[in-house]
Design an enzyme around this catalytic site. Structure first.
Site, PDB file in Angstrom:
ATOM      1  N   LYS A  15       2.005  -7.933  -1.042  1.00 14.61           N
ATOM      2  CA  LYS A  15       0.758  -8.181  -1.780  1.00 14.61           C
ATOM      3  C   LYS A  15       0.537  -7.165  -2.895  1.00 14.61           C
ATOM      4  O   LYS A  15       0.199  -7.544  -4.026  1.00 14.61           O
ATOM      5  CB  LYS A  15      -0.411  -8.172  -0.793  1.00 14.61           C
ATOM      6  CG  LYS A  15      -1.798  -8.290  -1.415  1.00 14.61           C
ATOM      7  CD  LYS A  15      -2.825  -8.764  -0.413  1.00 14.61           C
ATOM      8  CE  LYS A  15      -2.794  -7.962   0.869  1.00 14.61           C
ATOM      9  NZ  LYS A  15      -3.175  -6.552   0.683  1.00 14.61           N
TER      10      LYS A  15
ATOM     11  N   THR B  96       2.807  -5.363  -4.344  1.00 13.83           N
ATOM     12  CA  THR B  96       3.873  -5.546  -5.326  1.00 13.83           C
ATOM     13  C   THR B  96       3.521  -6.678  -6.287  1.00 13.83           C
ATOM     14  O   THR B  96       3.691  -6.550  -7.510  1.00 13.83           O
ATOM     15  CB  THR B  96       5.206  -5.850  -4.614  1.00 13.83           C
ATOM     16  OG1 THR B  96       5.498  -4.789  -3.702  1.00 13.83           O
ATOM     17  CG2 THR B  96       6.350  -5.983  -5.594  1.00 13.83           C
TER      18      THR B  96
ATOM     19  N   ARG C 101      -6.327   0.370  -3.585  1.00  9.69           N
ATOM     20  CA  ARG C 101      -6.737   1.375  -2.599  1.00  9.69           C
ATOM     21  C   ARG C 101      -5.724   2.511  -2.544  1.00  9.69           C
ATOM     22  O   ARG C 101      -4.561   2.341  -2.906  1.00  9.69           O
ATOM     23  CB  ARG C 101      -6.858   0.742  -1.202  1.00  9.69           C
ATOM     24  CG  ARG C 101      -7.977  -0.270  -1.073  1.00  9.69           C
ATOM     25  CD  ARG C 101      -7.912  -0.959   0.265  1.00  9.69           C
ATOM     26  NE  ARG C 101      -6.645  -1.664   0.416  1.00  9.69           N
ATOM     27  CZ  ARG C 101      -6.056  -1.890   1.584  1.00  9.69           C
ATOM     28  NH1 ARG C 101      -6.606  -1.464   2.698  1.00  9.69           N
ATOM     29  NH2 ARG C 101      -4.917  -2.535   1.640  1.00  9.69           N
TER      30      ARG C 101
ATOM     31  N   LYS D 230       3.938   0.991   8.707  1.00  9.87           N
ATOM     32  CA  LYS D 230       3.711   0.031   7.634  1.00  9.87           C
ATOM     33  C   LYS D 230       4.290   0.486   6.295  1.00  9.87           C
ATOM     34  O   LYS D 230       4.791  -0.310   5.510  1.00  9.87           O
ATOM     35  CB  LYS D 230       2.217  -0.235   7.485  1.00  9.87           C
ATOM     36  CG  LYS D 230       1.879  -1.235   6.381  1.00  9.87           C
ATOM     37  CD  LYS D 230       0.383  -1.451   6.285  1.00  9.87           C
ATOM     38  CE  LYS D 230       0.041  -2.403   5.142  1.00  9.87           C
ATOM     39  NZ  LYS D 230       0.294  -1.805   3.817  1.00  9.87           N
TER      40      LYS D 230
ATOM     41  N   ALA E 258      -8.550  -2.869   6.301  1.00  8.33           N
ATOM     42  CA  ALA E 258      -9.265  -4.145   6.378  1.00  8.33           C
ATOM     43  C   ALA E 258      -9.389  -4.662   7.807  1.00  8.33           C
ATOM     44  O   ALA E 258     -10.175  -5.568   8.062  1.00  8.33           O
ATOM     45  CB  ALA E 258      -8.567  -5.195   5.517  1.00  8.33           C
TER      46      ALA E 258
ATOM     47  N   PHE F 104      -4.720  -6.426   3.913  1.00  4.48           N
ATOM     48  CA  PHE F 104      -4.209  -7.409   4.861  1.00  4.48           C
ATOM     49  C   PHE F 104      -4.448  -8.837   4.354  1.00  4.48           C
ATOM     50  O   PHE F 104      -4.395  -9.083   3.156  1.00  4.48           O
ATOM     51  CB  PHE F 104      -4.798  -7.167   6.253  1.00  4.48           C
ATOM     52  CG  PHE F 104      -4.351  -5.874   6.870  1.00  4.48           C
ATOM     53  CD1 PHE F 104      -3.006  -5.533   6.917  1.00  4.48           C
ATOM     54  CD2 PHE F 104      -5.265  -4.971   7.391  1.00  4.48           C
ATOM     55  CE1 PHE F 104      -2.577  -4.342   7.473  1.00  4.48           C
ATOM     56  CE2 PHE F 104      -4.843  -3.766   7.953  1.00  4.48           C
ATOM     57  CZ  PHE F 104      -3.500  -3.455   7.990  1.00  4.48           C
TER      58      PHE F 104
ATOM     59  N   PHE G  29      12.340 -13.900  -2.129  1.00  3.37           N
ATOM     60  CA  PHE G  29      13.438 -13.060  -1.645  1.00  3.37           C
ATOM     61  C   PHE G  29      14.763 -13.756  -1.962  1.00  3.37           C
ATOM     62  O   PHE G  29      14.799 -14.973  -2.174  1.00  3.37           O
ATOM     63  CB  PHE G  29      13.312 -12.819  -0.138  1.00  3.37           C
ATOM     64  CG  PHE G  29      12.284 -11.789   0.242  1.00  3.37           C
ATOM     65  CD1 PHE G  29      12.669 -10.598   0.841  1.00  3.37           C
ATOM     66  CD2 PHE G  29      10.929 -11.989  -0.002  1.00  3.37           C
ATOM     67  CE1 PHE G  29      11.736  -9.638   1.200  1.00  3.37           C
ATOM     68  CE2 PHE G  29       9.987 -11.041   0.345  1.00  3.37           C
ATOM     69  CZ  PHE G  29      10.393  -9.862   0.955  1.00  3.37           C
TER      70      PHE G  29
ATOM     71  N   TRP H 146       9.605  -7.781  -7.760  1.00  5.35           N
ATOM     72  CA  TRP H 146      10.308  -6.611  -7.246  1.00  5.35           C
ATOM     73  C   TRP H 146      11.531  -6.323  -8.121  1.00  5.35           C
ATOM     74  O   TRP H 146      11.780  -5.172  -8.468  1.00  5.35           O
ATOM     75  CB  TRP H 146      10.742  -6.846  -5.793  1.00  5.35           C
ATOM     76  CG  TRP H 146      11.233  -5.592  -5.116  1.00  5.35           C
ATOM     77  CD1 TRP H 146      10.524  -4.764  -4.312  1.00  5.35           C
ATOM     78  CD2 TRP H 146      12.557  -5.023  -5.211  1.00  5.35           C
ATOM     79  NE1 TRP H 146      11.301  -3.702  -3.903  1.00  5.35           N
ATOM     80  CE2 TRP H 146      12.553  -3.830  -4.439  1.00  5.35           C
ATOM     81  CE3 TRP H 146      13.732  -5.379  -5.867  1.00  5.35           C
ATOM     82  CZ2 TRP H 146      13.681  -3.018  -4.302  1.00  5.35           C
ATOM     83  CZ3 TRP H 146      14.856  -4.563  -5.755  1.00  5.35           C
ATOM     84  CH2 TRP H 146      14.830  -3.391  -4.967  1.00  5.35           C
TER      85      TRP H 146
END
Length: 554
Positions: free
Chosen positions: A70, A72, A93, A104, A272, A300, A380, A408
């Protein structure tokens, strides 16, 4: 293939004063923290443009170990908007050391869609979290000192709400006993630690509109109850000024940049799953005042950060999103469809169809707010054309469009189609409708969140939770907004129920009143406010050499 940190270390970072100038900030509005980061002063004499830019909210499906990306996509989308000639800023954030050293990871994006300096942001940054920890624990010390010095406020040690905090995952501190060691060491009582991002001060920092609003909110914090069950606040303790002094710099938003030199404001970091999961109102508002497009994300999935952004932050921000972007990956959707992590690189249309129901619930939930919605497929290498087409066909059923991104690997160039769609959608008329009205009963708000956003059958209150609501009504707290503390991995309160479970019940075990922040936290299932470390913490893989070069940080 280079890792995220290797890409970041090899990047060409521009002086922060140049980034500030490009964003429309003057030298006297900036407090540099070295070469590549700065704080933006809260100067009431500075006049910003009154016509706010477009607000783009990025959220996602329920996260999985397979990865969603998210942040990224948020960074890549902002860079793509910049490439399209739009003056753009990001509002994100700050990462907590808990996930960074735990499981994470960080929150600076990845690959060629990152904010930098990546290592600094993911570690100590400008010290905001340290200031919050110090302020929170100062209040805890003052509270225990009041007990020790004759307890003039008649505080019941059994009914103290204010725990201590630490910005690292440490399960051994969830339940502790303090005050041991005899009469000179305080009053013995049960206590515990939360992670710093769960502190009410973090919520207050991110919802305050200025320094005096922060101070007023600190005064309203309920730290516990008297023996007569009357609430005790920070105002009663008389230390709101001291706590605010410790946060005088932390309240200032932090300015950095993306690899493509798009200005980025990173400020505040409530989780979150246990708090509101959004960056600060000041950060988002500043981005909206300086740029034509402000791209922000909420923590999240849309069931947590997305809903809280829309129902808790928006009323304070005074600006509704112009477009909502829901991020999904084929890998994560197949995992929601029951595929093992080791098998995710193989095409599996049947599992994808099952997992798409999770995306469907989020589309339904976000669509009901009356704001244009688009889906970003974070691609991906193992994704097949058939799988990509399956998602697009599914999203069409809801009247929305899905766009494949490759940020990415390509940065902003990998999100040009998504950026074009966002520009088009953001110009459309919208009719934002909040999920609930301020004067709705707490139980109605809870059911509305559970049924509309999660797809639950209903909520169920424990005896303790029901008793608490009755007490809150006596204090006039029963109409406050609701923050659901719930596992991020499932739409339900059971982390093991992936996909889109049906006919489930959300169990509310207790409430935590957070009067300074201005909401009630509903603790559901077995969610914890102090996480633990995994068997193989990320800290095992992080190292530094004699030249100060960091490795293993993602």
């Amino acid at each position: 293939m280079q890792t995220d940190i290797e890409i970041a270390q090899a990047s060409d970072i521009e002086p922060i004063m140049k980034i500030a100038e490009n964003a429309g900030l003057q030298a006297h509005e900036i407090e540099p923290y070295g070469y590549d980061k700065a704080k933006i002063k809260l100067d009431p004499t500075v006049t910003r443009k009154s016509d706010l830019g477009k607000l783009i909210l990025v959220t996602s499906i329920n996260p999985t170990p397979a990865g969603e990306g998210k942040s990224t996509v948020t960074v890549g989308l902002a860079d793509a908007l910049s490439l399209a000639g739009k003056k753009t800023m990001i509002a994100l954030r700050e990462p907590s050391l808990g996930p960074v050293m735990g499981m994470k990871g960080g929150a600076t994006g990845g690959g060629y869609a990152q904010v930098v300096p990546m290592a600094d942001i993911n570690l100590h940054f400008t010290g905001d979290f340290h200031a919050l920890t110090s302020a929170h624990d100062t209040l805890a010390a003052i509270l225990d000192n009041s007990l020790h010095q004759g307890n003039p406020l008649n505080i019941d040690p059994r009914r103290i709400l204010w725990k201590r905090v630490l910005d690292i995952n440490d399960r051994a501190l969830r339940h502790v006993t303090v005050g041991l060691g005899g009469p000179t060491s305080g009053v013995p009582r049960e206590d515990g630690f939360d992670i710093t991002v769960a502190s009410e001060l973090m919520a207050i920092l991110t919802l305050s509109t200025d320094l005096m609003d922060l101070k007023a909110r600190v005064e309203r914090i309920v730290v516990g109850y008297t023996y007569d069950k009357a609430p005790v606040t920070v105002k009663d303790l008389g230390v709101a000024g001291a706590i605010t002094v410790l946060l005088k710099d932390a309240i200032k938003p932090n300015l950095v940049q993306t690899l493509a030199h798009t200005p980025a404001i990173i400020h505040g970091g409530p989780f979150a799953n246990i708090a509101q999961g959004t960056n600060s109102v000041l950060a988002t508002k500043t981005a909206l005042q300086l740029a034509d497009y402000a791209v922000t994300e909420a923590g999240f999935g849309a069931d947590l950060g997305g809903e809280k952004f829309l129902d808790v932050k928006v009323p304070i921000l005074g600006k509704t999103p112009d477009t909502i972007v829901i991020v999904a990956t084929i890998r994560a959707l197949k995992h929601h469809g029951g595929v093992l992590l080791s098998e995710l690189n193989h095409e599996n249309i049947a599992a994808l169809k099952t997992g798409l129901e999770n995306l469907g619930q989020h589309l339904t939930a976000m669509g009901r707010y009356g704001v244009p919605v688009v889906v970003a497929i974070n691609r991906f290498t193992a994704d097949t054309e058939a799988e990509l087409q399956e998602i697009q066909n599914y999203v069409h059923l809801f009247g929305f469009e899905a766009y494949t991104t490759e940020v990415w690997a390509k940065g902003g160039a990998g999100a040009e189609e998504l950026a074009a769609a966002v520009i088009e959608k953001a110009d459309q008329e919208s009719d934002f409708t909040p999920l609930y009205e301020p004067n709705d009963e707490a139980v109605d708000k809870l059911n509305n969140i559970a049924q509309t956003i999660y797809g639950a059958a209903k909520i169920e209150l424990s005896a303790k939770a029901s008793k608490q609501l009755a007490e809150f009504k006596q204090h006039g707290w029963d109409k406050l907004p609701i923050i659901m503390a719930k596992t991020q991995y499932s739409l339900s309160d059971d982390a093991k129920q992936l996909g889109a479970p049906k006919d489930f019940i959300i169990h509310v075990r207790e409430f935590v009143p957070k009067l300074g922040a201005g909401f009630l936290v509903a603790m559901t299932g077995s969610v914890l406010t102090m996480p633990g470390l995994p068997k193989h913490p990320a800290a095992f893989d992080i190292d530094i050499d004699e030249n100060g070069v960091i490795t293993g940080l993602f």
